[in-house]
Design an enzyme around this catalytic site. Structure first.
Site, PDB file in Angstrom:
ATOM      1  N   SER A  71      46.797  56.911  13.259  1.00  0.00           N
ATOM      2  CA  SER A  71      46.526  55.511  13.009  1.00  0.00           C
ATOM      3  C   SER A  71      45.220  55.485  12.182  1.00  0.00           C
ATOM      4  O   SER A  71      44.377  56.103  12.016  1.00  0.00           O
ATOM      5  CB  SER A  71      45.679  55.229  14.558  1.00  0.00           C
ATOM      6  OG  SER A  71      44.990  54.280  14.707  1.00  0.00           O
ATOM      7  N   HIS A 101      43.922  43.017  30.318  1.00  0.00           N
ATOM      8  CA  HIS A 101      44.717  41.654  30.478  1.00  0.00           C
ATOM      9  C   HIS A 101      45.838  42.173  31.406  1.00  0.00           C
ATOM     10  O   HIS A 101      46.423  43.196  31.369  1.00  0.00           O
ATOM     11  CB  HIS A 101      45.289  41.114  29.176  1.00  0.00           C
ATOM     12  CG  HIS A 101      46.240  40.043  29.358  1.00  0.00           C
ATOM     13  ND1 HIS A 101      45.894  39.017  30.261  1.00  0.00           N
ATOM     14  CD2 HIS A 101      47.329  39.746  28.400  1.00  0.00           C
ATOM     15  CE1 HIS A 101      47.036  38.157  30.041  1.00  0.00           C
ATOM     16  NE2 HIS A 101      47.694  38.463  28.937  1.00  0.00           N
ATOM     17  N   ASP A 129      49.920  43.526  23.935  1.00  0.00           N
ATOM     18  CA  ASP A 129      50.821  43.711  25.150  1.00  0.00           C
ATOM     19  C   ASP A 129      52.171  44.013  24.865  1.00  0.00           C
ATOM     20  O   ASP A 129      52.935  44.435  25.843  1.00  0.00           O
ATOM     21  CB  ASP A 129      50.852  41.963  25.750  1.00  0.00           C
ATOM     22  CG  ASP A 129      49.721  41.498  26.378  1.00  0.00           C
ATOM     23  OD1 ASP A 129      48.985  42.162  26.929  1.00  0.00           O
ATOM     24  OD2 ASP A 129      49.189  40.192  26.365  1.00  0.00           O
TER      25      ASP A 129
END
Length: 340
Positions: free
Chosen positions: A52, A109, A84
């Site tokens: 990453s 979320h 998401d």
């Protein structure tokens, strides 16, 4: 149903003492959650894949970084702050195998929990802490001694203390300074998607682009069109943010207010509201969620094409040129891609 709003006095940060919190992801929300919790004295690890590009950024911020699997295995509370479209696959591959009974799985979320893309074991607590603002704002407000209002919800509570842990987490990121509003996963997910699509992102950007195009097509300069339909939006929104629509109307000229009251409803008419209801129906039925998931499973070709088309709109080039004439806009930026 009575609206429950909690503040710092209602949340006990001590609930997280002796617990390790893993924040999976270091994007807009992830960097804010992890840094705010760290500076609130919480034991935090950040979960990132080894390649990453944000691994070094997290370490530079003084955070401990591990792979998602190792972070989940080491943690008592696992917060998912990934996009998401990738959350479910990361959960299945790296998080689920390392969850233990009594652990707390958290999301920023409700999308994947509400639409069933993630189905946690019944012996795992599940909660949501959803700041009502971008992560860069969550971080900035925390550093300034303020907070961003956040939503809190509990989906599973086998240990009986999930709300208290969620409130402690919310306090740790600064939300208790502004207000932590209790809701449920369905309400947060569906209203959030609706707001994004019809007003905050989709509706607003489409309205600005249409206004810009109308003026340019009528022969006005692109620079004037940009200032009048895009740049000044912030000035109006700041007035509304401060004291509501009435506050904005009090501040602007009588000419602007009269035009607002008489012409605004002609632009945003019952036809627009009817189409908003169609969008809401697609969200409630799960149609949008299915479309979004399938789009990303197929490689996101249409998504990338739409993004590229938006980036190539003439208003973006004009805006960049005008912002270059206002160097102060680059000072204390909310979004600094080299850091967050």
């Amino acid at each position: 149903m009575a609206l429950n709003i909690y503040y710092d006095k209602d949340a006990d940060l001590g609930r997280l003492e002796g617990k390790t919190v893993a924040v999976i992801g270091y994007g807009s929300q992830g960097h804010a959650h992890s840094q705010n919790l760290h500076h609130s004295g919480v034991d935090v690890v950040v979960g990132l894949r080894k390649d990453s590009p944000t691994w070094a950024k997290a370490e530079a911020a003084g955070l401990k970084v591990m792979t998602p699997a190792d972070a989940a295995a080491a943690a008592d509370v696992v917060m998912m702050t990934l996009p998401d479209e990738t959350t479910a696959s990361i959960y299945e591959e790296h998080i689920a195998p390392n969850l233990q009974a009594g652990n707390y799985l958290a999301v920023a979320h409700g999308f994947n929990i509400h639409f069933g893309a993630i189905q946690p074991p019944e012996d795992v607590n599940v909660f949501m802490v959803a700041p009502k603002g971008p992560g860069h704002t969550v971080r900035q407000h925390y550093e300034e001694g303020r907070g961003v209002p956040s939503l809190v919800a509990v989906a599973q509570d086998p240990t009986g203390d999930t709300l208290q842990i969620a409130l402690a987490y919310a306090k740790g990121i600064g939300a208790g300074r502004a207000g932590i509003i209790e809701t449920n996963f369905r309400e947060e997910t569906e209203t959030d998607l609706f707001g994004e699509q019809t007003v905050l992102c989709g509706g607003l950007t489409a309205l600005m682009a249409a206004g810009y195009e109308t003026l340019v097509e009528a022969g006005y300069s692109p620079e004037m069109a940009y200032f009048e339909t895009i740049h000044e939006v912030k000035l109006i929104v700041d007035l509304i943010y401060e004291g509501g629509v009435a506050n904005m109307r009090y501040s602007v000229s009588n000419t602007a207010e009269y035009g607002d009251l008489t012409r605004g409803p002609r632009v945003i008419d019952d036809g627009v509201k009817a189409r908003m209801k169609e969008v809401l129906s697609e969200i409630q039925s799960g149609r949008f969620a299915k479309e979004f998931i399938l789009e990303n499973r197929s490689g996101g070709v249409s998504f990338r094409a739409l993004r590229k088309h938006g980036e190539e709109h003439p208003m973006e080039e004009v805006g960049a040129k005008l912002r270059g004439l206002m160097p102060w806009l680059a000072e204390n930026r909310l979004v600094d891609r080299s850091k967050n």
